[in-house]
Design an enzyme around this catalytic site. Structure first.
Site, PDB file in Angstrom:
ATOM      1  N   CYS A   2      70.504 -20.142  45.431  1.00  0.00           N
ATOM      2  CA  CYS A   2      70.979 -19.679  46.745  1.00  0.00           C
ATOM      3  C   CYS A   2      72.377 -20.237  46.976  1.00  0.00           C
ATOM      4  O   CYS A   2      72.879 -21.033  46.198  1.00  0.00           O
ATOM      5  CB  CYS A   2      70.052 -20.203  47.832  1.00  0.00           C
ATOM      6  SG  CYS A   2      68.327 -19.898  47.502  1.00  0.00           S
ATOM      7  N   ARG A  54      75.419 -15.441  44.507  1.00  0.00           N
ATOM      8  CA  ARG A  54      74.369 -16.419  44.164  1.00  0.00           C
ATOM      9  C   ARG A  54      72.995 -15.938  44.613  1.00  0.00           C
ATOM     10  O   ARG A  54      71.976 -16.524  44.277  1.00  0.00           O
ATOM     11  CB  ARG A  54      74.658 -17.774  44.828  1.00  0.00           C
ATOM     12  CG  ARG A  54      75.936 -18.452  44.379  1.00  0.00           C
ATOM     13  CD  ARG A  54      76.179 -19.733  45.172  1.00  0.00           C
ATOM     14  NE  ARG A  54      75.164 -20.714  44.884  1.00  0.00           N
ATOM     15  CZ  ARG A  54      75.254 -21.596  43.874  1.00  0.00           C
ATOM     16  NH1 ARG A  54      76.297 -21.551  43.080  1.00  0.00           N
ATOM     17  NH2 ARG A  54      74.297 -22.463  43.648  1.00  0.00           N
ATOM     18  N   TRP A  81      68.255 -16.380  47.232  1.00  0.00           N
ATOM     19  CA  TRP A  81      67.670 -15.730  46.069  1.00  0.00           C
ATOM     20  C   TRP A  81      66.231 -16.220  46.063  1.00  0.00           C
ATOM     21  O   TRP A  81      65.983 -17.402  45.811  1.00  0.00           O
ATOM     22  CB  TRP A  81      68.405 -16.149  44.793  1.00  0.00           C
ATOM     23  CG  TRP A  81      67.861 -15.480  43.565  1.00  0.00           C
ATOM     24  CD1 TRP A  81      66.858 -15.917  42.757  1.00  0.00           C
ATOM     25  CD2 TRP A  81      68.260 -14.227  43.017  1.00  0.00           C
ATOM     26  NE1 TRP A  81      66.619 -15.034  41.750  1.00  0.00           N
ATOM     27  CE2 TRP A  81      67.460 -13.982  41.879  1.00  0.00           C
ATOM     28  CE3 TRP A  81      69.214 -13.295  43.362  1.00  0.00           C
ATOM     29  CZ2 TRP A  81      67.595 -12.831  41.102  1.00  0.00           C
ATOM     30  CZ3 TRP A  81      69.344 -12.158  42.577  1.00  0.00           C
ATOM     31  CH2 TRP A  81      68.553 -11.924  41.475  1.00  0.00           C
ATOM     32  N   ASN A 141      69.133 -25.202  49.149  1.00  0.00           N
ATOM     33  CA  ASN A 141      69.116 -24.545  47.852  1.00  0.00           C
ATOM     34  C   ASN A 141      68.340 -25.469  46.939  1.00  0.00           C
ATOM     35  O   ASN A 141      68.598 -26.670  46.902  1.00  0.00           O
ATOM     36  CB  ASN A 141      70.552 -24.342  47.336  1.00  0.00           C
ATOM     37  CG  ASN A 141      70.565 -23.745  45.917  1.00  0.00           C
ATOM     38  OD1 ASN A 141      69.585 -23.112  45.515  1.00  0.00           O
ATOM     39  ND2 ASN A 141      71.646 -23.963  45.190  1.00  0.00           N
ATOM     40  N   GLY A 142      67.352 -24.935  46.212  1.00  0.00           N
ATOM     41  CA  GLY A 142      66.586 -25.764  45.276  1.00  0.00           C
ATOM     42  C   GLY A 142      65.093 -25.502  45.417  1.00  0.00           C
ATOM     43  O   GLY A 142      64.679 -24.466  45.934  1.00  0.00           O
ATOM     44  N   GLU A 145      68.380 -12.422  18.612  1.00  0.00           N
ATOM     45  CA  GLU A 145      69.154 -12.546  19.859  1.00  0.00           C
ATOM     46  C   GLU A 145      70.566 -13.047  19.563  1.00  0.00           C
ATOM     47  O   GLU A 145      71.542 -12.577  20.144  1.00  0.00           O
ATOM     48  CB  GLU A 145      68.427 -13.470  20.830  1.00  0.00           C
ATOM     49  CG  GLU A 145      69.208 -13.867  22.073  1.00  0.00           C
ATOM     50  CD  GLU A 145      69.654 -12.682  22.953  1.00  0.00           C
ATOM     51  OE1 GLU A 145      69.198 -11.541  22.716  1.00  0.00           O
ATOM     52  OE2 GLU A 145      70.490 -12.936  23.853  1.00  0.00           O
ATOM     53  N   LYS A 203      73.952 -11.065  20.685  1.00  0.00           N
ATOM     54  CA  LYS A 203      75.029 -11.699  21.477  1.00  0.00           C
ATOM     55  C   LYS A 203      76.364 -11.484  20.786  1.00  0.00           C
ATOM     56  O   LYS A 203      77.345 -11.077  21.390  1.00  0.00           O
ATOM     57  CB  LYS A 203      74.752 -13.188  21.652  1.00  0.00           C
ATOM     58  CG  LYS A 203      73.668 -13.522  22.629  1.00  0.00           C
ATOM     59  CD  LYS A 203      74.008 -13.351  24.068  1.00  0.00           C
ATOM     60  CE  LYS A 203      73.742 -12.088  24.754  1.00  0.00           C
ATOM     61  NZ  LYS A 203      72.481 -11.443  24.800  1.00  0.00           N
ATOM     62  N   GLU A 222      77.523  -7.640  20.614  1.00  0.00           N
ATOM     63  CA  GLU A 222      77.801  -6.888  21.854  1.00  0.00           C
ATOM     64  C   GLU A 222      79.043  -7.398  22.578  1.00  0.00           C
ATOM     65  O   GLU A 222      79.604  -6.694  23.417  1.00  0.00           O
ATOM     66  CB  GLU A 222      76.610  -6.892  22.795  1.00  0.00           C
ATOM     67  CG  GLU A 222      76.230  -8.216  23.404  1.00  0.00           C
ATOM     68  CD  GLU A 222      75.103  -8.072  24.435  1.00  0.00           C
ATOM     69  OE1 GLU A 222      75.030  -7.046  25.135  1.00  0.00           O
ATOM     70  OE2 GLU A 222      74.294  -8.994  24.544  1.00  0.00           O
ATOM     71  N   HIS A 271      64.163  -8.787   0.213  1.00  0.00           N
ATOM     72  CA  HIS A 271      63.754  -7.376   0.273  1.00  0.00           C
ATOM     73  C   HIS A 271      64.907  -6.471   0.679  1.00  0.00           C
ATOM     74  O   HIS A 271      64.684  -5.392   1.215  1.00  0.00           O
ATOM     75  CB  HIS A 271      62.564  -7.232   1.231  1.00  0.00           C
ATOM     76  CG  HIS A 271      61.432  -8.125   0.866  1.00  0.00           C
ATOM     77  ND1 HIS A 271      60.585  -7.891  -0.191  1.00  0.00           N
ATOM     78  CD2 HIS A 271      61.052  -9.330   1.373  1.00  0.00           C
ATOM     79  CE1 HIS A 271      59.712  -8.875  -0.306  1.00  0.00           C
ATOM     80  NE2 HIS A 271      59.958  -9.767   0.626  1.00  0.00           N
ATOM     81  N   LYS A 317      75.452  -3.453  32.793  1.00  0.00           N
ATOM     82  CA  LYS A 317      74.531  -4.574  33.013  1.00  0.00           C
ATOM     83  C   LYS A 317      73.094  -4.083  33.103  1.00  0.00           C
ATOM     84  O   LYS A 317      72.186  -4.716  32.618  1.00  0.00           O
ATOM     85  CB  LYS A 317      74.898  -5.321  34.302  1.00  0.00           C
ATOM     86  CG  LYS A 317      74.059  -6.572  34.556  1.00  0.00           C
ATOM     87  CD  LYS A 317      74.171  -7.576  33.418  1.00  0.00           C
ATOM     88  CE  LYS A 317      73.161  -8.689  33.499  1.00  0.00           C
ATOM     89  NZ  LYS A 317      73.064  -9.446  32.241  1.00  0.00           N
TER      90      LYS A 317
HETATM   91  C1  AGP Z   1      71.576  -8.190  26.778  1.00  0.00           C
HETATM   92  O1  AGP Z   1      72.651  -9.045  26.419  1.00  0.00           O
HETATM   93  C2  AGP Z   1      72.006  -6.757  26.976  1.00  0.00           C
HETATM   94  N1  AGP Z   1      72.931  -6.686  28.026  1.00  0.00           N
HETATM   95  C3  AGP Z   1      70.854  -5.763  27.044  1.00  0.00           C
HETATM   96  O2  AGP Z   1      70.255  -5.764  25.764  1.00  0.00           O
HETATM   97  C4  AGP Z   1      69.731  -6.026  28.079  1.00  0.00           C
HETATM   98  O3  AGP Z   1      68.979  -7.152  27.678  1.00  0.00           O
HETATM   99  C5  AGP Z   1      68.820  -4.801  28.108  1.00  0.00           C
HETATM  100  O4  AGP Z   1      69.585  -3.701  28.548  1.00  0.00           O
HETATM  101  C6  AGP Z   1      67.600  -4.962  29.010  1.00  0.00           C
HETATM  102  O5  AGP Z   1      68.003  -5.107  30.342  1.00  0.00           O
HETATM  103  P1  AGP Z   1      66.900  -5.613  31.419  1.00  0.00           P
HETATM  104  O6  AGP Z   1      66.493  -6.987  30.988  1.00  0.00           O
HETATM  105  O7  AGP Z   1      67.598  -5.603  32.731  1.00  0.00           O
HETATM  106  O8  AGP Z   1      65.734  -4.655  31.368  1.00  0.00           O
END
Ligand code: AGP
Length: 614
Positions: free
Chosen positions: A2, A28, A75, A101-102, A487, A491, A494, A510, A609
């Site tokens: 928050c 926030r 939040w 906040n907390g 992952e 990272k 992307e 393989h 996003k």
């Molecule tokens: C993660 O770095 C990406 N931006 C993307 O893979 C994201 O995780 C994916 O679009 C899922 O989004 P969500 O968690 O909001 O469902």
């Protein structure tokens, strides 16, 4: 997470300072907002669920001149985002008001005692117990200041607090533990308290960053600070902040992604919240909304998600199968919804999603509901479409994640799966209490171990400088850290646009090993684990093809330097918790490589996003 802000002084209209400041703090959290004003010995509160604009209308015009106000943008962690749960919270006699906040971990015990003493609660937040405890202690202490310090000694958890009392018309009582809080000082224009510099930088750049276990009184011309453990008054340094307001939004970090990587210790604390009991190894999942019989009747779990959330779900698969011995299938949401999956009422479909709005994941949940499955979400945004569509939720408390590349939300998803796996294992008695207690204890220590790795970020930057020119990289891991490799590769690709693939290390023979040469380095997760030697042999095979190797290894590993060109060490941790720690160097590695290449880290090309379309 928050945002809180307060002002005390004669120069500005306090309510305007707070409203404008809350606007700067909305990143926030924006589930609800509110502020409290103290004028002529009376506290007035205006608060509402939803965005700040819901309270601004009624406040901008016709307000009496006011010189002391505190405000909060929320939040939701405990209690839904409703008006009653919005801060500020008042005691029953409207003499004390506060914003927080907390997380107060022992709020349930304190609440039952206060209820017995006749205090009336209006909300189901953990925060509200603080204001009633202050009122209760004030009855028995010589002064409100004594009551304030006594109250702090009774709380467990994390807080950034601003408290106002009708008998102190120009004073804001402040306290900090495990949540950020700073003081903005001016010569003669009044003084400020805020969660971060964003909200006050246009008034002052002279700030005091409070430390944990510090508390005190802020007035227009003075700040008195005390150590709450020793109860002694302490001196403090006033720092000059040289950020511009835009930088301030990122709290001085170059990018939101870097800021969010650094928020991960708090995010882990907030997501664990008050949901574990180290005494008996038990876990509470307040929003799961499924009975023990519902869960014991589950024969199969299917996890549906996309991208980073899918990789978090894959870690979750390993955890739930290892701890609770329930079969877990993984499905990319975009595949699940079209492959006519085998589903029935004994199947639990779990959506993993930061935004709660990803179209494929929402469609997958709707299909599961049509087929009569139980549905659940591990989700960051309360009130999102997926959170509202499922039977039950485990809310992660990552706060708003601005960077397109998910970091702190991924970490929070892993915490949620640790809690869920343990919850199920306890329910099915597939785990010994001693192991459950150890897991909870070590989970709570992860934030400090993350802070240890963050201290080494300059070393990770130096390593990243050696990898910016490569066009392709291979990330390897096994068992619980196979998803970590996936992952780490996502990272990197992307945000830096370098082609990167994550692979189960055992798969090298393989096919992937054909890729390996001096132009294609290998990043291997090779921390202490039952499969350590197996990963080492995969690394040695790769190295014999003349490729560069970056290893993520455990502190104390004396062999790793012998088969690696570069090594990033992380503190030792239970293997069951290793994905939380091991992803951190990969996040920082990807961030630094991308930033060194001049990429737009927070808004990579072609990405959004939240993918709310197919
Ligand atoms: C993660 O770095 C990406 N931006 C993307 O893979 C994201 O995780 C994916 O679009 C899922 O989004 P969500 O968690 O909001 O469902």
């Amino acid at each position: 997470m928050c945002g809180i802000i307060g002002y005390t002084g004669q120069t500005y209209l306090a309510s305007k300072i707070v409203l404008d400041g809350l606007e700067r703090l909305e990143y926030r959290g924006y589930d609800s907002a509110g502020l409290a004003i103290l004028t002529n010995g009376e506290i007035s509160v205006k608060r509402d669920s939803g965005k700040l604009r819901n309270i601004r209308e009624g406040l901008e015009s016709g307000l009496p001149s006011n010189h002391l106000a505190i405000g909060h943008t929320r939040w939701a962690t405990h209690g839904r985002p409703t008006q009653d749960n919005a801060h500020p919270h008042k005691d029953n006699n409207s003499r004390i008001v506060l914003v927080h906040n907390g997380i107060i971990e022992n709020y349930l015990q304190l609440k039952s005692t206060l209820l017995e003493k006749g205090h009336k609660f209006l909300s189901d937040t953990d925060t509200e117990i603080i204001v009633h405890l202050l009122a209760e202690n004030e009855k028995h202490e010589a002064s409100f200041k004594d009551a304030f310090f006594k109250t702090l000694g009774q709380l467990e958890g994390a807080w950034a607090l601003s408290v106002v009392h009708v008998d102190y018309p120009d004073t804001i009582f402040i306290a900090k533990k495990n949540c950020p809080l700073l003081i903005g000082l001016t010569e003669d224009e009044g003084n400020f308290v805020s969660s971060d510099i964003t909200a006050i930088i246009k008034y002052t750049r002279d700030v005091v960053y409070l430390e944990d276990h510090q508390a005190g009184m802020l007035t227009p011309g003075n700040l008195d600070l005390f150590d709450t453990k020793t109860k002694t008054q302490i001196n403090y340094n006033v720092e000059r902040v040289d950020w511009n307001p835009v930088m301030a939004e990122k709290n001085g970090y170059r990018h939101f992604m870097l800021k969010e990587i650094h928020e991960q210790p708090d995010v882990i604390r907030n997501t664990i919240g008050t949901n574990t009991n180290e005494e008996d190894g038990s876990v509470y999942l307040p929003d799961i909304n499924m009975s023990n019989d519902d869960l014991l009747g589950i024969r199969k779990i299917i996890v549906v998600a996309c991208g980073t959330a899918f990789y978090a779900g894959l870690v979750g698969k390993y955890l739930v199968e290892k701890l609770a011995r329930v079969s877990v299938e993984m499905d990319l949401a975009s595949e699940f919804r079209y492959r006519d999956p085998v589903l029935d009422k004994d199947t639990l479909v779990i959506a993993v999603t930061q935004s709660g709005e990803t179209a494929d994941t929402l469609a997958a949940i709707n299909l599961a509901k049509e087929r009569g499955c139980k549905t659940m979400a591990i989700v960051n945004v309360q009130g999102s479409s997926i959170a509202r569509a499922v039977d039950g939720n485990i809310f992660i408390h990552a706060g708003p994640e601005i960077g397109v590349a998910s970091t702190k939300a991924y970490m929070a998803m892993l915490v949620a799966f640790e809690l869920f796996a343990l919850y199920l294992a306890n329910l099915k008695s597939t785990i010994e209490v001693a192991v459950a207690k150890q897991l909870i204890h070590e989970l709570k220590v992860i934030p400090q171990k993350i802070e240890e790795v963050l201290k080494d970020k300059e070393d990770i930057l130096k390593i990243a400088q050696k990898y910016t020119q490569y066009k392709s990289m291979l990330f390897l891991g096994r068992d619980l850290n196979f998803p970590t490799a996936l992952e780490g590769a996502l990272k990197l690709k992307e945000i830096s646009y370098i082609h990167a693939e994550g692979y189960a290390a055992g798969e090298m023979k393989h096919g992937p090993i054909a890729l390996v040469d001096r132009e294609c380095p290998v990043v291997a997760v090779v921390t202490d684990s039952p499969v350590y030697e197996k990963v080492v042999s995969n690394i040695v095979e790769a190295r014999s093809r003349d490729c560069r190797v970056l290893s993520i290894a455990s502190k104390g590993d004396k062999e790793v330097q012998g088969f690696s060109d570069d090594v990033i060490k992380v503190p030792k941790v239970m293997d069951l918790l290793s994905p939380l720690l091991n992803v951190l160097p990969l996040q920082l590695f990807a961030y630094y490589v991308a930033d060194l290449k001049g990429a737009d880290v927070d808004q990579p090309r072609n990405l959004a996003k939240s993918v709310t379309v197919e």
